[in-house]
Design a protein around this motif. Structure first.
Motif: not given
Ligand code: HEC
Ligand code: HEC
Length: 209
Positions: A95-107
């Protein structure tokens, strides 16, 4: 959900296992960013839009994947989620795709390390599925990972703070049915009676506490 998802570290992100990671910070990020869509017992997360990560990685662990390999898989998934056909009313499709780069780098490393250290340790933990029409229970299970609502005690930050927004019933109902740019649509995920119940709960409780 009948979609078959294949766990494969395709190496596109490059290995990050071995880098220092703050798993406690990763847990908090998971609760704010990922919990709305994924079930993961260690985070108290019960989202059902994406795969149950305890189930996904219990299987991976039983197939001999090491924690470091799981960390790299999760990190790759955050950077390069699959984009699959989305069909709101067909339970065989997402019902939805996972958005890319929800968190970045060290996170992203911290979240991946937290998931790798915890997902699937209690193999096939039963998903808590809310089957009734208690609006508060539905809100906590399905919406609280992304939305702050004082009356329900939830602190998600991905979506707007509902206490400030105070959306009326028709607005909530419409949003829950259709979703938004980021928010998944719940048509077909929740029963119509549950959509009404959670919309009524939000309309009556937002900004009341
Ligand atoms: C808007 C909903 C949504 C959010 C938010 C979300 N995901 Fe996902 N996730 C999905 C969907 C849908 C899939 C299945 C499709 C895919 O693989 O891209 C998925 C797949 C995954 C997988 C692969 C599991 C498997 O069985 O193949 C992992 C790991 C994962 N997500 C981790 C995360 C992490 C970590 C976060 C937070 C940084 C997150 N997700 C946030 C929807 C979401
Ligand atoms: C994966 C995170 C996520 C989940 C889960 C989620 N929301 Fe949202 N919600 C958002 C985001 C982000 C927005 C802002 C609009 C957008 O881009 O989707 C939003 C917007 C809203 C709005 C504002 C609509 C408007 O017109 O201003 C309401 C009301 C709302 N959500 C209620 C809910 C309810 C009720 C649930 C549970 C059934 C829920 N949300 C589940 C992320 C989420």
């Amino acid at each position: 959900m009948a979609v078959v998802l294949i766990l494969a570290a395709c190496g596109t992100g490059g290995p990050v296992s071995g880098a220092p990671a703050d798993k406690e910070h990763g847990r908090k990020l998971f609760q704010n960013v990922c919990a709305g869509c994924h079930t993961l017992a260690a985070a108290g997360a019960r989202g059902k839009v994406g795969p149950n990560l305890d189930d996904s990685f219990a299987q991976a662990r039983s197939e001999g994947f090491k924690e470091s390999a799981i960390l790299d898989i999760v990190h790759d998934q955050i950077k390069f989620p699959g984009q699959y056909p989305v069909q709101q009313n067909n339970p065989d499709f997402l019902t939805a795709n996972m958005p890319a780069n929800l968190v970045k780098g060290q996170d992203a490393i911290d979240v991946a390390a937290f998931v790798a250290a915890n997902a699937g340790l209690k193999p096939f933990a039963a998903t808590i599925v809310v089957t009734g029409t208690n609006g508060k229970q539905i809100f906590v299970a399905e919406c609280g990972g992304c939305h702050t609502l004082a009356a329900a005690g939830t602190t998600g930050t991905r979506g707007p703070k509902l206490d400030a927004l105070k959306p009326p019933f028709p607005v909530v109902k419409n949003q829950v049915i259709h979703g938004g740019a980021v928010m998944p649509a719940f048509k077909g995920v929740l029963k119509d009676a549950q959509i009404n119940a959670v919309a009524k709960y939000v309309a009556e409780h937002a900004g009341q506490k």
